[in-house]
Design an enzyme around this catalytic site. Structure first.
Site, mmCIF file in Angstrom:
data_model
loop_
_atom_site.group_PDB
_atom_site.id
_atom_site.type_symbol
_atom_site.label_atom_id
_atom_site.label_comp_id
_atom_site.label_asym_id
_atom_site.label_seq_id
_atom_site.Cartn_x
_atom_site.Cartn_y
_atom_site.Cartn_z
ATOM 1 N N LYS A 4 0.858 -1.191 0.000
ATOM 2 C CA LYS A 4 0.000 0.000 0.000
ATOM 3 C C LYS A 4 0.882 1.224 0.000
ATOM 4 O O LYS A 4 2.016 1.179 0.487
ATOM 5 C CB LYS A 4 -0.882 0.025 1.247
ATOM 6 C CG LYS A 4 -2.161 0.798 1.081
ATOM 7 C CD LYS A 4 -3.189 -0.037 0.340
ATOM 8 C CE LYS A 4 -4.527 0.643 0.238
ATOM 9 N NZ LYS A 4 -5.571 -0.319 -0.120
HETATM 10 P P1 NAD Z 1 -13.039 7.597 -2.638
HETATM 11 O O1 NAD Z 1 -11.975 8.621 -2.553
HETATM 12 O O2 NAD Z 1 -13.644 7.312 -3.960
HETATM 13 O O3 NAD Z 1 -14.230 7.986 -1.629
HETATM 14 C C1 NAD Z 1 -13.999 8.235 -0.271
HETATM 15 C C2 NAD Z 1 -15.282 8.725 0.367
HETATM 16 O O4 NAD Z 1 -15.048 8.912 1.779
HETATM 17 C C3 NAD Z 1 -15.756 10.078 -0.180
HETATM 18 O O5 NAD Z 1 -17.162 10.066 -0.304
HETATM 19 C C4 NAD Z 1 -15.326 11.049 0.913
HETATM 20 O O6 NAD Z 1 -16.123 12.211 0.963
HETATM 21 C C5 NAD Z 1 -15.535 10.192 2.154
HETATM 22 N N1 NAD Z 1 -14.830 10.724 3.305
HETATM 23 C C6 NAD Z 1 -13.551 11.190 3.358
HETATM 24 N N2 NAD Z 1 -13.281 11.664 4.586
HETATM 25 C C7 NAD Z 1 -14.396 11.480 5.323
HETATM 26 C C8 NAD Z 1 -14.742 11.775 6.671
HETATM 27 N N3 NAD Z 1 -13.880 12.368 7.495
HETATM 28 N N4 NAD Z 1 -15.988 11.439 7.095
HETATM 29 C C9 NAD Z 1 -16.890 10.863 6.266
HETATM 30 N N5 NAD Z 1 -16.602 10.563 4.980
HETATM 31 C C10 NAD Z 1 -15.391 10.883 4.512
HETATM 32 O O7 NAD Z 1 -12.427 6.293 -1.982
HETATM 33 P P2 NAD Z 1 -12.840 4.769 -2.201
HETATM 34 O O8 NAD Z 1 -11.960 4.223 -3.277
HETATM 35 O O9 NAD Z 1 -14.314 4.647 -2.314
HETATM 36 O O10 NAD Z 1 -12.314 4.118 -0.833
HETATM 37 C C11 NAD Z 1 -13.113 4.110 0.346
HETATM 38 C C12 NAD Z 1 -12.614 3.018 1.269
HETATM 39 O O11 NAD Z 1 -12.660 1.765 0.596
HETATM 40 C C13 NAD Z 1 -11.167 3.174 1.743
HETATM 41 O O12 NAD Z 1 -11.063 2.656 3.048
HETATM 42 C C14 NAD Z 1 -10.394 2.279 0.792
HETATM 43 O O13 NAD Z 1 -9.160 1.848 1.334
HETATM 44 C C15 NAD Z 1 -11.380 1.140 0.647
HETATM 45 N N6 NAD Z 1 -11.170 0.310 -0.547
HETATM 46 C C16 NAD Z 1 -11.210 0.854 -1.799
HETATM 47 C C17 NAD Z 1 -11.042 0.032 -2.907
HETATM 48 C C18 NAD Z 1 -11.154 0.555 -4.319
HETATM 49 O O14 NAD Z 1 -11.158 -0.270 -5.251
HETATM 50 N N7 NAD Z 1 -11.279 1.851 -4.558
HETATM 51 C C19 NAD Z 1 -10.786 -1.336 -2.728
HETATM 52 C C20 NAD Z 1 -10.769 -1.869 -1.438
HETATM 53 C C21 NAD Z 1 -10.961 -1.026 -0.361
#
Ligand code: NAD
Length: 443
Positions: free
Chosen positions: A131
């Protein structure tokens, strides 16, 4: 609970590693690696892992911190701090996302990298775990400046990444645009310019991405919820949902599950939390976020507090934003049947204990959000073979893999009388242990 990270991780705790961590909540565990380490310890105890394997996996293999200057479009030069942690590669190349967030810190990357190792081993795909990220808020920078930052970071990483060595993907704050720029930059610094598309997954489809990758994590989350409902003999139609985070994972989870008749009652993001007793249209909500960058200002629904959001009476709660969002305080107020860890590490140790005591189910992150890395693997395979697969094929393969993993986890829970998270760890560790024992630790 204030966890004494120094005591739990004497070899790894660096006071400066917490520097800049976003919004630590007073009195809470703030070090993600200590949560990951405690989860690992629990599984090691439950399965009697070979002590030499336990030693080998207790720390990441490599931790890289890079300071790199970027000339922004204004002409100003800014210095950025980037990380890449390579946790383990006994099963295959290091694999894991790149996060752009002002709160990125070393121990967070270490925890997220370790979770990638367990995720890929649980899903039995030939990868290890990694990561990385860059500590800045992408919302404060134009698209052009994000491109400059991404390209300079990729250049600085150089051959520390590679298509058979370490393969980044999108995470919070990054998407297919960033992956296209990473791939292009990397291909310009190595000799084999055409053969390295698979150095990065999560690219846009025209640039070599897989159909179905963008929504893969959300689709995997939904398959887990479907399995949960099937095993509990519950009908999803008419169930209610609350989602924290409406980015890639949260929005795709909400839209895909709405096709099963699940009603989105509440959603939250970095701007606030919103409730609609009639249910939001998740597609319109997603379009609003695409147009404006957040949930704020969406017509329909009322603003509620963070506390009210976690107390929302609903069937399914999906944290899909940051880590460490649910501690004992939130856990005591939850009013749902199941918490589905779409985010990585959304629940701390105390939060998890309270949730379990209250009889609320948890579908753990290493299983729930593993659909992203599964389809990243399919993208990597397509690039390697110069193939493009149809969306339906990707989707069918993903769903079958998620269902199989879910069944194996439930079997392990029943066999060893452990919770789902521990069962996931045990399955992953058994896989890793077998390979370590056969290959040996040499020299
Ligand atoms: P993203 O950047 O597309 O979205 C993140 C979301 O979280 C946004 O809506 C943002 O406004 C919100 N957010 C940020 N800070 C916040 C806060 N303080 N309070 C409330 N909401 C808040 O990110 P993503 O890719 O959707 O990732 C989200 C989670 O999923 C992360 O933990 C990431 O590690 C995990 N994840 C993502 C993937 C992927 O394929 N993108 C895969 C596995 C896990």
């Amino acid at each position: 609970m204030i966890v004494n990270a120094k005591k739990m991780n004497p070899d790894t705790f660096h006071p400066t590693s917490l520097e800049g961590h976003a919004e630590p909540i007073e009195g809470r565990a703030t070090n993600l690696f200590e949560v990951a380490a405690a989860q690992l310890d629990k599984a090691i105890d439950a399965m009697n892992l070979d002590p030499s394997v336990a030693t080998a996996i207790s720390q990441p293999k490599n931790e890289l911190i890079i300071h790199f200057p970027v000339r922004l479009s204004s002409g100003k030069v800014e210095l950025f701090k980037g990380y890449r942690v390579q946790h383990n590669n006994i099963l295959g190349p290091y694999k894991g996302g790149i996060r752009f967030h002002e709160g990125v810190y070393l121990d967070e990357c270490k925890a997220l990298a370790a979770w990638m190792t367990w995720k890929t081993a649980l899903q039995d795909i030939p990868y290890g775990g990694a990561k990385g990220g860059v500590k800045f808020n992408p919302r404060d920078y134009s698209k052009e400046d994000q491109e400059r930052i991404t390209r300079r970071f990729t250049h600085a990483l150089g051959t520390n990444i590679g298509p058979e060595w370490d393969i980044p993907a999108p995470d919070m704050g990054t998407n297919s645009d960033h992956m296209d720029w990473m791939m292009d930059t990397y291909s310009n610094i190595v000799a084999d310019k055409q053969g390295v598309k698979r150095v990065v997954t999560g690219k846009s489809v025209p640039v070599g991405g897989s159909r179905g990758r963008t929504e893969a994590t959300g689709r995997g989350v939904v398959t887990c919820i479907e399995k949960w409902a099937e095993l509990k003999k519950l009908d999803l139609a008419g169930m209610t949902l609350a989602v924290q985070g409406f980015g890639n994972v949260g929005s795709h989870t909400a839209t895909i599950i709405s096709r099963r008749g699940v009603i989105l009652l509440a959603a939250g993001d970095h701007t606030g939390y919103y409730f609609n007793p009639e249910g939001f249209n998740p597609y319109r909500l997603r379009d609003h976020v695409k147009e404006t960058g957040s949930l704020k200002g969406y017509p329909g629904g009322q603003e509620i507090s963070r506390e009210e959001f976690f107390a929302t009476q609903c069937d399914i709660l999906v944290p899909a934003a940051l880590e460490l969002q649910i501690s004992a305080e939130e856990a005591e107020k939850l009013n749902c049947k199941v918490v589905v860890d779409a985010a990585n590490g959304p629940t701390d140790l105390e939060g998890e204990r309270v949730i379990a005591e209250r009889g609320i189910d948890i579908i753990p992150d290493v299983l729930a959000n593993s659909g992203g890395v599964v389809v990243s693997y399919y993208e990597w395979l397509q690039n390697k073979r110069s193939e493009t697969w149809e969306k339906d094929e990707v989707r069918a393969k993903l769903e079958a893999k998620m269902r199989k993993a879910y069944d194996r986890v439930i079997e392990k829970c029943e066999e060893l009388k452990v919770d789902m998270r521990t069962a996931c760890y045990i399955l992953a560790l058994e896989n890793i242990q077998t390979v370590y024992q056969r290959r040996g630790i040499w020299p």
